[in-house]
Design an enzyme around this catalytic site. Structure first.
Site: not given
Ligand code: UT7
Length: 324
Positions: A114, A251, A281
């Site tokens: 990225c 980005h 992304n």
């Molecule tokens: O481009 C390269 C660099 N990439 C990035 O910079 C990405 C960086 N990370 C992010 O943008 C975020 O961490 C995400 C958008 C990927 C995720 O957001 P988050 O607020 O960090 O969520 P999380 O991973 O902590 O997940 C929270 C909850 C989890 O459920 P529990 O364990 O709290 O019950 C996940 O299982 O959300 C759940 N979850 C979803 N729920 C509905 C994960 N993906 C989904 C989904 N729909 N698609």
């Protein structure tokens, strides 16, 4: 007198197919609301079957050449930032060279996921400042839809396909921060974080292209701090401060990362170009896409100070300060 790498053309290309968040509700346990609030993404473009990264890149290149009023043989070099090449080799850059009819110069790819476009801009700047090339076409092009695990809701809803391009030309500047062109670059990587974002296949390991794997939350926690630090470093190298920034063109991975970084840099969100809602992304394509959208919509104007920053797999991260 100082040599500067000045942007003289820009362009982008997005594949026709647009997929709204709601489409994912039919196949995985997710919702439009979750995707919007956690990432800021509303829709993304996916390349058609048979449409490859080099096709997207060549479209963006053609648009940039038209914008600059140049033809392909006016270029000395092509650098493509991509992690999703058509083939293991040759480079996407040489494929673009053939597609746009460039019969001179050279082309090669840069792979920093990225952060790839920032690394490619810095590489192009090095070629120009060392006199090895006068005009360089720098492209970010990706088809991340090809490395998605469609059953993984934590990654499949986040990525999209597209390409953006800039043409840089050697011009003589005064050596001050008023000069147009690249004023400073800051590049970083730290392989200790390699497991945070990777593809689980490759030529010398599995012999397959593999699928993207990401520890999103762990990466999120690294992102804002590292992005703000590299942006600060680029500004400092250029001899500029926060108040000099006209546009942050980040980005486009997550609206919350973009907002957090802008806040740390003390730049209001009105001065940030946002495309994450429409593109998702697109990895190395996201910054040149956002630059091209920002300039073609009339927001980024010649003379504006633009700060780009990106982080991705590696981890690799960096920033470029340039006067448009
Ligand atoms: O481009 C390269 C660099 N990439 C990035 O910079 C990405 C960086 N990370 C992010 O943008 C975020 O961490 C995400 C958008 C990927 C995720 O957001 P988050 O607020 O960090 O969520 P999380 O991973 O902590 O997940 C929270 C909850 C989890 O459920 P529990 O364990 O709290 O019950 C996940 O299982 O959300 C759940 N979850 C979803 N729920 C509905 C994960 N993906 C989904 C989904 N729909 N698609």
């Amino acid at each position: 007198m100082t040599s500067r790498s000045v942007v003289i053309g820009y362009g982008h290309y997005l594949p026709e197919q647009i997929v709204e968040n709601a489409a994912f509700e039919k196949t995985i346990d997710t919702s439009d609301e979750w995707i919007r609030t956690r990432s800021g993404i509303e829709r993304r473009h996916f390349a058609a079957k048979g449409q490859h990264t080099s096709d997207l890149a060549a479209e963006a290149a053609t648009a940039a050449l038209a914008n600059a009023g140049l033809s392909a043989n006016d270029l000395d070099a092509i650098i493509v930032a991509t992690s999703t090449p058509d083939l293991t080799f040759p480079s996407v850059a040489t494929m673009v060279q053939q597609k746009i009819g460039m019969e001179r110069g050279f082309g090669f790819d840069v792979q920093a996921v990225c952060a790839g476009f920032v690394f490619a801009l810095s590489t192009a700047n090095g070629l120009i400042l060392s006199g090895q090339a006068r005009r360089v076409l720098v492209i970010g092009a990706e088809t991340f839809s090809r490395i998605m695990d469609w059953s993984d809701r934590s990654t499949s809803v986040l990525f999209g396909d597209g390409a953006g391009a800039l043409i840089l030309e050697a011009q003589t500047g005064s050596g001050t921060t008023d000069d147009r062109g690249i004023l400073a670059c800051d590049l970083n990587s730290d392989g200790r974080y390699k497991d945070m974002l990777y593809v689980d296949g490759g030529v010398s390991s599995t012999g397959t292209s593999g699928k993207l794997r990401m520890q999103g939350n762990a990466l999120f926690r690294q992102a804002v701090e590292k992005l703000a630090a590299t942006a600060e470093a680029a500004l400092e190298k250029a001899g500029l401060g926060h108040a000099d920034v006209d546009w942050i063109v980040p980005h486009q991975a997550n609206i919350r990362i973009i907002q957090g970084t802008a806040k740390k840099l003390n730049v209001p969100m009105e001065r940030v170009v946002l495309t994450v809602q429409d593109h998702g992304n697109t990895s190395a394509a996201s910054i040149p896409l956002a630059l091209s959208v920002g300039a073609s919509s009339g927001r980024i104007k010649p003379g504006d100070l633009v700060l780009t920053e990106a982080i991705g797999g590696g981890l690799a991260w960096g920033a470029v300060a340039l006067r448009w």
